[in-house]
Design a protein around this motif. Structure first.
Motif, mmCIF file in Angstrom:
data_model
loop_
_atom_site.group_PDB
_atom_site.id
_atom_site.type_symbol
_atom_site.label_atom_id
_atom_site.label_comp_id
_atom_site.label_asym_id
_atom_site.label_seq_id
_atom_site.Cartn_x
_atom_site.Cartn_y
_atom_site.Cartn_z
ATOM 1 N N ALA A 84 -9.793 72.336 31.327
ATOM 2 C CA ALA A 84 -9.141 71.803 30.712
ATOM 3 C C ALA A 84 -8.831 72.895 29.306
ATOM 4 N N ALA B 280 -15.586 66.259 38.482
ATOM 5 C CA ALA B 280 -16.370 67.149 37.397
ATOM 6 C C ALA B 280 -17.581 66.689 36.682
ATOM 7 N N GLY B 281 -17.661 65.325 36.799
ATOM 8 C CA GLY B 281 -18.900 64.489 36.129
ATOM 9 C C GLY B 281 -18.715 64.317 34.612
ATOM 10 N N VAL B 282 -17.334 64.407 34.493
ATOM 11 C CA VAL B 282 -17.134 63.844 33.114
ATOM 12 C C VAL B 282 -17.359 62.294 32.864
ATOM 13 N N THR B 283 -17.079 61.629 33.893
ATOM 14 C CA THR B 283 -17.285 60.115 33.719
ATOM 15 C C THR B 283 -18.082 59.777 34.849
ATOM 16 N N ILE B 284 -18.530 58.409 34.952
ATOM 17 C CA ILE B 284 -19.215 57.839 36.068
ATOM 18 C C ILE B 284 -18.714 56.984 36.929
ATOM 19 N N LYS C 74 -16.506 77.986 23.381
ATOM 20 C CA LYS C 74 -16.151 77.164 24.532
ATOM 21 C C LYS C 74 -17.251 77.492 25.767
ATOM 22 N N SER D 203 -9.635 72.042 25.470
ATOM 23 C CA SER D 203 -10.811 71.184 24.929
ATOM 24 C C SER D 203 -11.771 72.269 24.669
ATOM 25 N N GLY D 204 -12.255 72.235 23.338
ATOM 26 C CA GLY D 204 -13.587 73.104 23.011
ATOM 27 C C GLY D 204 -13.103 74.137 22.275
ATOM 28 N N ASN E 31 -11.598 63.622 36.937
ATOM 29 C CA ASN E 31 -12.837 63.409 35.965
ATOM 30 C C ASN E 31 -14.302 63.254 36.726
ATOM 31 N N LYS F 110 -13.757 52.865 40.494
ATOM 32 C CA LYS F 110 -13.845 53.178 38.958
ATOM 33 C C LYS F 110 -12.624 51.937 38.351
ATOM 34 N N MET G 79 -20.472 75.625 24.840
ATOM 35 C CA MET G 79 -20.042 74.058 25.060
ATOM 36 C C MET G 79 -20.167 73.937 26.698
ATOM 37 N N MET G 80 -19.677 74.785 27.416
ATOM 38 C CA MET G 80 -19.583 74.692 28.966
ATOM 39 C C MET G 80 -20.902 75.168 29.497
ATOM 40 N N ALA H 212 -19.481 71.763 38.953
ATOM 41 C CA ALA H 212 -18.223 71.553 38.895
ATOM 42 C C ALA H 212 -17.576 71.743 37.502
ATOM 43 N N LEU I 17 -14.112 71.339 35.155
ATOM 44 C CA LEU I 17 -12.674 70.971 34.969
ATOM 45 C C LEU I 17 -11.903 72.041 34.206
#
Lengths: 267, 259
Positions: free
Chosen positions: B90, B70-74, B108, B93-94, B67, B11, B111-112, B86, B88
């Motif tokens: 956090a 958890a699939g938040v970024t690629i 929340k 957040s939310g 991240n 990354k 959102m999840m 998965a 995270l």
């Protein structure tokens, strides 16, 4: 056309969430105020009062419009405009303003613009009902032409959703874009006959601009359905409008799906 | 089949010095931007039920790794395979400050990705875990930071994911809170869930994790039994702390010559 599929699927799967989060947003905006949800009405009422005094009494000297009292004529244009205008502005901000809340989770990002537009729609419905009550008291019940209200509501909603998908993606990367949106929206307000009417003295060019402005189509449509018992959509303009919305939606969905994986990294 | 599999995952973040460069890059207008490699060619596999402690200095790429899991970024290159969902943890957040505790649990949860029924089912347990008492009906802007952290943690953990990623989540509250969280995470461990645990407290990692993953400047330095990894990391830390600030910078930036 896989990107259209992605956007459609995310909306269908999360339809309950979209509605709930929109309601929560409305609540969190208004419930911390003493008067709560009443501000959904008080805000536009204060605007209406100013325009009425300045344009209705000041400039027009209290003259009616095609037999309709100016204040009522103005309300029937202002209420759709407030939905469209704030939908354009808030829609463009929808990704950048909400991204922080969803930054640490896998979230179907394409629903963010829709949540924002839906929040605007709820306040619009409240205002619309109020104006409609005033119209019915004054003119009685028109019946079938009220279908026009439903049609123009769906048309506005479609235009705003398609537009927001596009503008929110652009302004997530280029923050300056929201100033452009603000300027365009302000201009749209004045080149749409919301508080003034096109007349013999209007220059031809301006008439053309006003005519081809899609907001005119929507605002005039609302107004004709509410005040003049008119609902006629079998025109070339209608075809053009929906073609435009479709192109905008495909384009918006395309750039959203293509660029959204960078949203988090470009925050 | 491994539950989490990283195959030569890298990354990198491009370091844009102006917004114009950012936009040009987005449209693939080629220009050589300086690149920061947050992670370089990571390859490892984690099986179901493994509890992996991720250790390393600040800026080693621990949060980027979490991240990615958890699939938040690629990833920029390579492939990440995750079996199961998965999440995270956090904490903040939310959450919406204007809404009350109950509403935030729903917000929340939605959102999840939970359904209405799932939220209804977990709500009592979340309330109990968060110990908010009469504050549950108050807007959370009136909460203390500890109360907010308890609520955020309680919601995240009751989502009940297959893979749990805990990134410094326990460092916010007081001792009682972190003990309670640890107990909850232990419960996950006993139920055979896969856990990634990121903490600067080496003793916490050692007591809690079975495996260790040591990142240094974006590279996988060592992956294996926690005792071995932690022992080597401790040796490295001792060496590192004895260095002068200039030598430290040099050591940490040893890969930055690739621009």
């Amino acid at each position: 056309m896989n990107f259209l599929n992605i956007v459609a699927k995310e909306h269908f799967k999360n339809r309950y969430m979209i509605v709930r989060i929109a309601l929560f947003q409305l609540k969190s905006t208004y419930m911390s105020n003493r008067l709560g949800l009443l501000w959904v009405l008080l805000n536009p009422l204060s605007q209406l009062a100013v325009y009425w005094v300045v344009f209705g009494l000041g400039i027009r000297g209290g003259a009616s419009v095609e037999g309709v009292p100016f204040v009522l004529w103005l309300s029937c244009g202002l209420v759709p405009w407030l939905f469209i205008g704030s939908g354009i502005v808030q829609g463009a901000n929808s990704v950048s303003s909400q991204l922080g809340h969803v930054s640490k989770m896998k979230f179907p990002l394409s629903v963010l613009p829709s949540i924002t537009i839906l929040t605007q729609l709820i306040s619009h419905l409240i205002m619309l009902v109020m104006v409609l009550i005033a119209v019915v008291i004054k003119y009685g019940f028109f019946g079938l032409s009220y279908l026009g209200i439903v049609y123009y509501l769906i048309a506005s909603l479609s235009l705003l959703s398609a537009l927001a998908l596009f503008t929110s993606t652009v302004s997530a990367f280029v923050r300056d874009f929201r100033f452009v949106i603000g300027a365009v929206t302000r201009a749209l307000f004045f080149i749409t006959p919301i508080m003034w009417t096109v007349n013999a003295k209007t220059p031809e060019l301006l008439k053309k601009v006003i005519h081809y402005n899609p907001v005119t189509y929507l605002v005039d449509g609302y107004r004709n359905a509410m005040l003049f018992n008119q609902f006629y959509i079998a025109t070339a303009y209608t075809a053009g409008f929906w073609l435009g919305v479709a192109v905008l939606f495909v384009w918006g969905a395309f750039i959203h799906v293509r660029f959204r994986k960078h949203f988090m990294d470009y925050q | 089949m491994h539950q989490v599999q990283f195959q030569e995952v890298s990354k990198s973040f491009r370091l844009h010095s102006s917004i114009n460069e950012k936009i040009r890059d987005l449209f693939y207008i080629k220009k050589d931007f300086p690149v920061h490699h947050a992670l370089r060619s990571l390859t490892f596999a984690v099986d179901q039920g493994d509890v992996v402690g991720i250790i390393g200095l600040n800026g080693a790429g621990k949060s980027t790794l979490s991240n990615l899991i958890a699939g938040v970024t690629i990833p920029s290159s390579g492939s990440v395979h995750i079996n199961g969902n998965a999440a995270l943890i956090a904490i903040s957040s939310g959450l919406n400050n204007q809404l009350n505790g109950l509403e935030n649990i729903e917000l929340k949860g939605l959102m999840m990705g939970l359904s209405h029924q799932q939220i209804k089912a977990i709500t009592p347990a979340v309330i109990e875990f968060a110990e908010l008492g009469k504050f549950i009906h108050q807007p959370i802007k009136s909460y203390s930071s500890g109360m907010k952290a308890r609520l955020g943690f309680a919601i995240s953990v009751h989502i009940d994911p297959d893979i749990l990623v805990i990134d410094e989540a326990l460092s916010v509250g007081d001792q009682t809170f972190s003990d309670k969280c640890l107990a909850k995470i232990n419960e996950f461990k006993e139920r055979g869930k896969t856990i990634f645990f990121i903490s600067h407290s080496l003793s916490q990692v050692k007591s809690f994790c079975g495996k260790g993953l040591w990142l240094h400047d974006g590279e996988l330095k060592k992956y294996g039994d926690i005792e071995e990894v932690a022992a080597e990391y401790e040796r490295f830390l001792k060496h590192y702390q004895a260095l002068s600030p200039a030598e430290r910078t040099e050591l940490r930036a040893s890969h930055w010559g690739e621009f």
